[in-house]
Design an enzyme around this catalytic site. Structure first.
Site, PDB file in Angstrom:
ATOM      1  N   ASP A  78      44.613  21.710 -40.063  1.00  0.00           N
ATOM      2  CA  ASP A  78      43.666  20.795 -41.202  1.00  0.00           C
ATOM      3  C   ASP A  78      44.849  19.642 -40.877  1.00  0.00           C
ATOM      4  O   ASP A  78      46.044  19.912 -40.845  1.00  0.00           O
ATOM      5  CB  ASP A  78      43.456  21.245 -41.870  1.00  0.00           C
ATOM      6  CG  ASP A  78      44.701  21.859 -42.999  1.00  0.00           C
ATOM      7  OD1 ASP A  78      45.216  22.531 -42.434  1.00  0.00           O
ATOM      8  OD2 ASP A  78      44.729  22.032 -43.974  1.00  0.00           O
ATOM      9  N   ASP A 108      52.123  17.266 -37.633  1.00  0.00           N
ATOM     10  CA  ASP A 108      52.055  17.311 -38.793  1.00  0.00           C
ATOM     11  C   ASP A 108      50.638  18.173 -38.387  1.00  0.00           C
ATOM     12  O   ASP A 108      49.524  17.681 -39.782  1.00  0.00           O
ATOM     13  CB  ASP A 108      52.118  17.008 -40.361  1.00  0.00           C
ATOM     14  CG  ASP A 108      52.257  17.852 -41.217  1.00  0.00           C
ATOM     15  OD1 ASP A 108      51.829  19.618 -41.398  1.00  0.00           O
ATOM     16  OD2 ASP A 108      51.831  17.966 -42.030  1.00  0.00           O
ATOM     17  N   GLU A 140      45.415  24.580 -44.655  1.00  0.00           N
ATOM     18  CA  GLU A 140      47.207  25.149 -45.395  1.00  0.00           C
ATOM     19  C   GLU A 140      47.478  23.334 -46.015  1.00  0.00           C
ATOM     20  O   GLU A 140      47.804  23.745 -47.413  1.00  0.00           O
ATOM     21  CB  GLU A 140      47.760  24.712 -44.103  1.00  0.00           C
ATOM     22  CG  GLU A 140      49.254  25.239 -44.788  1.00  0.00           C
ATOM     23  CD  GLU A 140      50.048  23.995 -44.774  1.00  0.00           C
ATOM     24  OE1 GLU A 140      51.161  23.985 -45.398  1.00  0.00           O
ATOM     25  OE2 GLU A 140      49.677  22.497 -44.518  1.00  0.00           O
ATOM     26  N   GLU A 141      46.932  22.131 -46.370  1.00  0.00           N
ATOM     27  CA  GLU A 141      47.053  21.612 -46.960  1.00  0.00           C
ATOM     28  C   GLU A 141      46.252  20.999 -47.962  1.00  0.00           C
ATOM     29  O   GLU A 141      46.748  20.413 -49.216  1.00  0.00           O
ATOM     30  CB  GLU A 141      46.591  20.506 -46.444  1.00  0.00           C
ATOM     31  CG  GLU A 141      47.362  19.270 -45.400  1.00  0.00           C
ATOM     32  CD  GLU A 141      48.853  19.762 -44.894  1.00  0.00           C
ATOM     33  OE1 GLU A 141      49.498  19.411 -46.050  1.00  0.00           O
ATOM     34  OE2 GLU A 141      49.109  19.258 -44.039  1.00  0.00           O
ATOM     35  N   GLU A 168      55.940  24.073 -38.285  1.00  0.00           N
ATOM     36  CA  GLU A 168      56.022  23.213 -38.528  1.00  0.00           C
ATOM     37  C   GLU A 168      57.032  21.928 -38.770  1.00  0.00           C
ATOM     38  O   GLU A 168      57.954  22.942 -37.792  1.00  0.00           O
ATOM     39  CB  GLU A 168      56.142  23.315 -40.189  1.00  0.00           C
ATOM     40  CG  GLU A 168      54.771  23.808 -40.976  1.00  0.00           C
ATOM     41  CD  GLU A 168      53.821  22.555 -41.717  1.00  0.00           C
ATOM     42  OE1 GLU A 168      53.753  21.515 -41.760  1.00  0.00           O
ATOM     43  OE2 GLU A 168      52.861  23.456 -42.642  1.00  0.00           O
TER      44      GLU A 168
END
Length: 390
Positions: A78, A108, A140-141, A168
């Protein structure tokens, strides 16, 4: 000299960027694309879905079947939204300008995912002595929600990788620690009435203000609990209030209010301390005062996400492995931003963060990744394949 797989990697990244996998939307088409590529090289894949069935994690394995002790390459699918940002090119079109590739998610973290996928055929063709796993997660965000589902499923079937590299963006430096990230929405239900007689109602905004005041007081106490050798910036656990909304008019006692806030603990002890203090204040102070006027008044805290921090582990297997792959001799560091790494560590998997791109470019308009960073990541994966085959 550019890595031999760079062109293939950039083509894959362009495909990944084209999927508008913003956290609020489904990532199923993106996962289907990844799954198809991995199916073609004989990877063994497992999907885990969110409760609505609109998002998926994909966990893939190459190498010896049913063997523990493998290496995980992990990244989220995501990306953050683009609304309100001033982009100079289409955010969902990978745009090469000189030695940079622009597009939402390039650093990212679709750049890392592309590197892993580009190496898939080489991993599949090698005589691996240990498995290589690839983990692609959702959400994840917005609280690292997908990784928790995926890791619980792995644990339920007894699968136990040894090491995880979370890709990351770190400029290919080794990160061994970060704070936890716990996000909440606390909602207050009061009793409306005419503003000329405030004592006859329960003002939800007023009690939300009392709650926020207590959060800030606890935040000040947390500053005094900073570990003496803390390497975080700031060195203590933090509480931050991001949004507060409630009421409908100046002359109406507010019947509802909500507060969005977060806690970023440096330790499990600070997490437990802050939560116990907050819960005690609500139960012993706020609620009794509210319900003396209106028994229906209430305070409910919704957990948006509680993500464990990554605890620094000197001389860990993950740290030693990544150093051997990158030749990095710089001390491993700690960062303030959060990742899924602590969740892998909670499951007993030695974990570090190391990936291409700079966190300084993440979440911004005109997000980009340098080609040199992609090259460095490909070199690391090249050596990983040799390590696993050796």
């Amino acid at each position: 000299m550019a890595h031999a797989l760079l062109d293939d990697t950039l083509a894959i990244m362009a495909n990944l960027v084209a999927f508008r996998s913003v956290s609020q939307d489904s990532n199923l088409e993106l996962i289907a694309y990844i799954n198809q590529r991995l199916d073609q090289i004989g990877a063994r894949t497992t999907l885990t879905l969110d409760p609505d069935g609109t998002k998926a994690n994909l966990f893939a394995t190459l190498g010896p079947p049913d063997m523990d002790g493998g290496i995980v390459l992990s990244g989220h699918t995501d990306v953050v939204p683009i609304e309100g940002q001033d982009w100079t090119s289409d955010p969902f079109l990978a745009d090469r300008r000189g030695d940079r590739i622009y597009g939402r998610g390039t650093c990212d973290m679709k750049g890392f995912l592309a590197c892993a996928l580009a190496f898939g055929p080489r991993f599949a063709a090698a005589d691996l002595k240990r498995p290589i796993h690839m983990a692609f997660t959702y959400d994840e965000e917005v609280g690292c929600l997908g990784a928790q589902v995926m890791l619980d499923q792995l644990a339920s079937v007894g699968r136990k990788p040894a090491v995880c590299i979370v890709g990351e963006p770190t400029d290919m430096q080794i990160i061994e620690g970060h704070k936890g990230c716990c996000e909440y929405t606390t909602s207050f239900t009061g009793a409306e009435g005419h503003a000329s007689q405030p004592d006859l109602g329960v003002n939800a905004v007023e009690y939300a203000v009392r709650f926020v005041t207590r959060l800030l007081e606890i935040g000040e106490v947390l500053k005094t609990r900073a570990p003496a050798e803390s390497r975080f910036d700031p060195p203590w656990s933090t509480i931050q209030v991001g949004r507060m909304a409630g009421g409908i008019a100046r002359n109406v006692i507010a019947g509802a209010c909500s507060v969005d806030w977060e806690l970023r603990p440096v330790s499990a002890g600070d997490f437990a301390y802050a939560r116990s203090q907050i819960e005690a204040y609500v139960e012993t102070d706020l609620l009794p005062r509210m319900r003396r006027v209106s028994p229906e008044a209430g305070v409910i805290t919704q957990i948006i996400g509680e993500v464990a921090g990554l605890e620094p582990m000197s001389n860990s297997e993950a740290d030693a492995l990544v150093r051997s792959l990158t030749g990095n001799r710089n001390p491993a560091t700690c960062v303030s931003f959060g990742t899924e790494a602590g969740l892998f560590q909670q499951h007993g998997i030695s974990t570090v963060i190391c990936g291409p791109g700079s966190i300084a470019q993440a979440h911004k308009p005109d997000e980009y990744i340098e080609l040199s960073q992609m090259d460095a990541c490909l070199d690391m994966l090249d050596r990983l394949g040799g390590h696993l085959a050796g």
